[in-house]
Structure formats: structure tokens, C-alpha cells
Write an enzyme that holds these catalytic residues in place. Structure first.
Site, PDB file in Angstrom:
ATOM      1  N   TRP A 324      99.206  68.703  44.347  1.00 18.29           N
ATOM      2  CA  TRP A 324      99.557  67.299  44.527  1.00 18.29           C
ATOM      3  C   TRP A 324      98.710  66.406  43.614  1.00 18.29           C
ATOM      4  CZ3 TRP A 324      96.340  63.323  46.155  1.00 18.29           C
ATOM      5  CH2 TRP A 324      96.966  62.115  46.446  1.00 18.29           C
ATOM      6  N   HIS A 325      97.480  66.821  43.350  1.00 11.70           N
ATOM      7  CA  HIS A 325      96.599  65.993  42.534  1.00 11.70           C
ATOM      8  C   HIS A 325      97.022  65.959  41.070  1.00 11.70           C
ATOM      9  CE1 HIS A 325      93.951  66.441  46.062  1.00 11.70           C
ATOM     10  NE2 HIS A 325      93.393  65.332  45.648  1.00 11.70           N
ATOM     11  N   GLY A 326      97.814  66.928  40.634  1.00 19.08           N
ATOM     12  CA  GLY A 326      98.271  66.881  39.249  1.00 19.08           C
ATOM     13  C   GLY A 326      98.720  68.233  38.733  1.00 19.08           C
TER      14      GLY A 326
END
Length: 479
Positions: A324-326
Site C-alpha cells: 500500500w505504501h508504494g
């Protein structure tokens, strides 16, 4: 337009004054206008994408609700959620996918030329996409009915105090607040001002004082000794926490001044005695989101696997949380580390508890807090550094090259900065410790005016005297 900028201050003050001055029926329109200015200030494309996803969510929610036959309803729901994941994946992960396809083709001796041009990543897309998905899930589960007011739903999605980095709000928590009659509440406004000041203290005095020196270290790890690399690793969680919790305090405080209550996002995470406990305290709106919408449905699906189904569900959940962070393998590893440690804590929890009984409570607590902080600090190397080679270099060189005097551990900070930083960190944690026992901000309201205003002036003077001004972005804006 970041919170620590003149442009935001002007927008917020104008919005605040008009919010309590104009007729109530224009309030949603005013806040939508302010939110559109806030988002469009960065790039009109960001506003267009956010409006598009919000409109799509509004229509899909009504579509799901219109289907009464369970099988059809399930298909419509899956199409709705999948469409959001496709949009999020396109903007956030298409470059990651393209890069890895190219690597695999080159690995087998082929030639690959990317067809992609630069694709901008709309700010806040992870946060408001998760809000959209929670809205659709709650409708499918029949926990809520689809929102009838398009403008109210747009404000739920675009409200500028939570747009960029949350908190991730559930529709049943935020939308009903739009239906309530707004009256000026001095206590809410006063609370919001004080909480915003605390947020700016964390951001400007602590996080932004650490930012330049840590950026230098992590930007060129080969130029620093092992002791300095270790010190930077131990300090980065403090910078990240002061930055992100500072943003959250400003967001919640500003929303309170405008008449809204947002969800808390942090609960003294550095007192956690395990990684499991840590994720109940850190970025709580995201942690509870993945718990409710990923982990629990997946664990229910794998319940026949027994404990291994739970462990599998936990690990997959944290892999997705990292992703989700990247779109970067480092974020996957960051999530995997958290997942593996939590699986270990759950699998061997009874054994660890029996072993811990050999030691006094104070020793167990101290060990748990230190262990948790060190594990989180280590995992953040993959969060902070994009290159595996830099992570490997830091791990291989921790502690190497320590000089006879340990002056190098200041990482280039002047003595004045070190003193300010140390005092500020002590003040931050002292406030949080005391606030856990009594609501200090509301407690202060009950004290004599001279004491209250002395505290207010002291906080403002400290921020302006020791804050690092220069409009540095908040770390979580990149997600």
C-alpha cells in the site's frame, strides 16, 4: 499547499470565518470549494482524478444497493471494488509493473523499451481510495445505506483536512456529521487550536530539525561511519513519528475547529511491548482498515486451516499493507518483516509468556519496548531507502568505524540543535504520557486564565523560536 505554508493558513482562516458566518445550507458548498482549491493548488489533474473516483464510488454504491438478488449483488460488489483497485494500481503501481517486466525480459536476453511516459501519482489517492472501498463494503454488508446527497458524499471524500494523509474515515463516522446542525462551539475551536499547535511543535521543532541531517545520511550512506548509520537508523522512527503524528494533530485540530471529529491515528506507539501491540497504536485508521476489510475476511475464508490460516492471513495482510505504501520491493519487504514478527509473536505467544515469568514485570516491559523499537527501526530501512544496495551497506557496517570520541554521533548537528531536539522529544513524550492519564488540553481549560494564557504564549514562542520553517513536505504525502 501543505499545512505549514502561508497559502494553507490563508485558506484555512477564510474557510473558518465563513464556516460560522454564512447560512448553514451553504456550508457543504463552502467546504467543497475550499477542498477543491486545496487539492487543485497542487495540480488540477489531482482534483480531476479525486472527483472522478468520488463520483464513480457514489454511483457504484447506489448500483450495489439496487441489486437484491445475492449472487448478482456479489458480482456487482466485486466489479465495484475491482474497478477501484484497477484505478489505484494504474496510478500507483503501473511503473513498478513496467520496471519488473523490463527486468525479466532483459534477464532472459531480450530487449525491452518502456512504452510508458511519466504517470503522475495523485496525492492522497491511497487514502481516499480506501475510503471509497470502505463505503462500498459497508453498503454490501448492509451496514449503511448509500448516501443520497452527492455533495455530502463528495465532501466525505475530498475534505481537505484529511485528504492528503488521512485519517482514513469510515462513512458512518463522517457523513452523519454533515447532517447535524452546526453551531459555534468555543470548546471545540479552542481544543482544535491547541491541538494544531502541538502538531506544529512536533513537525517544526522535532521532525524538520532532524530531516536535513537524516536526509544527508540516507542519501549517501557510504560517506558515514557505521556508528553514524546506526544513530540515523535509531533516530528515523522519531522523525517519522513526529512528522506523521504532527500532521494528524493538525488535521484533527483543524477539523475540530470547523466542527468535525476525525478518528485518532496514534496512541503512544513507542510504549508498545510487541509488534502486535505496536500496530494497534501506530497509524490506527489504516491498521483497523486492513484488519476489518482484509485480515478478518481472509481469516474467515481460511478458518479450516486452524492457526496456520490465521498466520497466513496475517502475513498476506502485512504484505499488502507494505505494498500500500508504494510500488517498490522495499515496501514489500517492510511489510513482510512486520508480518513475520507478528506471526512469530502469535505462534509462540504462550512460550514467550512462560519464559517471561522468570523476570520481573519491569524487566519484561523494558525489554519488550526496546525490542519493538529496534525491530521497527530496522524495518524502516526498507521503508526509507529505495536501493537494496544501500540497505545492505548499512546492515553490514553498523557499528564499524567508531572513533575514540563519540562526537561523530551528533551527525553534524550543532550542540544548540541537539539540546533543542532532546528537550523537545522529552516534552513530546512527557505530554503524551500525562495526556494518557488526563486530557491535558481540556484540563487546562479549567485552570485560571493567567496560567492558561501563559501556557499558550509559551507554546507559540517555542514554535517560532525553535521551529525549522521552510515549508518541508510531510513524509506521508508521498503515499
Amino acid at each position: 499547499m501543505v499545512f505549514n505554508s502561508f497559502a494553507f493558513a490563508l485558506l484555512f482562516v477564510v474557510t473558518l470565518v465563513l464556516n460560522y458566518s454564512i447560512p448553514a445550507r451553504y456550508r457543504v458548498g463552502l467546504l467543497l470549494c475550499s477542498s477543491s482549491i486545496f487539492i487543485g493548488f497542487y495540480h488540477l489533474g489531482f482534483l480531476a482524478v479525486a472527483l472522478g473516483i468520488a463520483t464513480l464510488s457514489f454511483l457504484l454504491g447506489r448500483w450495489i444497493d439496487s441489486k437484491k438478488e445475492e449472487k448478482t449483488r456479489m458480482y456487482v460488489f466485486r466489479i465495484s471494488v475491482f474497478s477501484h483497485l484497477i484505478l489505484l494500481g494504474f496510478f500507483k503501481y503501473i511503473g513498478f509493473l513496467d520496471q519488473n517486466i523490463g527486468y525479466l525480459i532483459q534477464l532472459v536476453g531480450g530487449n525491452y523499451s518502456s512504452l510508458l511516459t511519466d504517470i503522475f501519482l495523485p496525492l492522497g489517492i491511497s487514502f481516499y481510495t480506501f475510503q471509497s472501498i470502505s463505503y462500498l463494503v459497508e453498503i454490501y454488508w448492509e451496514e449503511i445505506e448509500p448516501e443520497k446527497s452527492y455533495t455530502d458524499f463528495l465532501l466525505y471524500m475530498l475534505f481537505f483536512m484529511k485528504f492528503l494523509s488521512g485519517p482514513i474515515e469510515r462513512p458512518q463516522d463522517f457523513i452523519p456529521q454533515l447532517k447535524q446542525k452546526l453551531e459555534f462551539d468555543y470548546e471545540k475551536v479552542s481544543f482544535g487550536v491547541k491541538l494544531m499547535c502541538i502538531g506544529f511543535f512536533k513537525k517544526l521543532v522535532i521532525a524538520d530539525r532532524l530531516a536535513p541531517v537524516l536526509n544527508d545520511v540516507f542519501g549517501s550512506v557510504q560517506d558515514y561511519s557505521g556508528a553514524q548509520l546506526l544513530m540515523a537508523t535509531l533516530l528515523y522512527p522519531l522523525q517519522l513519528y513526529a512528522d506523521f503524528s504532527g500532521y494528524t494533530d493538525i488535521a484533527i485540530g483543524g477539523a475540530s475547529m470547523l466542527g468535525f471529529q476525525l478518528s485518532p491515528n496514534f496512541n503512544r506507539p513507542f510504549l508498545a511491548k510487541s509488534i502486535t501491540d505496536f500496530w494497534r497504536r501506530w497509524h490506527m485508521s489504516l491498521s483497523f482498515w486492513v484488519r476489518d476489510y482484509i485480515y478478518e475476511p481472509l481469516a474467515a475464508e481460511k478458518r479450516y486451516w486452524g492457526i496456520w490460516g490465521i498466520l497466513f492471513s496475517l502475513f498476506v495482510t502485512f504484505i499488502l499493507l507494505g505494498l500500500w505504501h508504494g510500488g517498490n520491493w522495499n515496501f514489500v519487504i517492510y511489510g513482510a518483516i512486520q508480518g513475520l514478527v507478528i506471526c512469530y509473536e502469535m505462534k509462540f505467544g504462550s512460550l514467550r509468556k512462560r519464559f517471561g515469568q522468570w523476570f520481573p514485570n519491569s524487566v519484561r516491559s523494558f525489554y519488550g519496548v526496546v525490542r519493538t523499537y529496534l525491530i521497527f527501526s530496522f524495518s524502516l530501512l526498507f521503508f526509507r531507502l529505495a536501493e537494496f544496495s544501500d540497505v545492505a551497506y548499512m546492515i553490514q557496517n553498523f557499528g564499524a568505524g567508531i572513533q575514540t570520541n563519540l562526537h561523530e554521533l551528533n551527525l553534524g548537528l550543532f550542540d544548540h540543535d541537539l539540546i533543542v531536539l532532546a528537550v523537545a522529544v522529552v516534552l513530546m513524550f512527557s505530554y503524551e504520557s500525562a495526556n494518557a492519564r488526563v486530557d491535558l488540553l481540556r484540563w487546562l481549560d479549567q485552570k485560571p486564565a493567567k496560567l492558561r494564557w501563559a501556557c499558550y504564549y509559551a507554546m507559540v514562542i517555542i514554535i517560532f523560536a525553535f521551529g525549522e520553517f521552510g515549508t518541508k513536505d510531510f513524509i506521508y504525502f508521498q503515499f
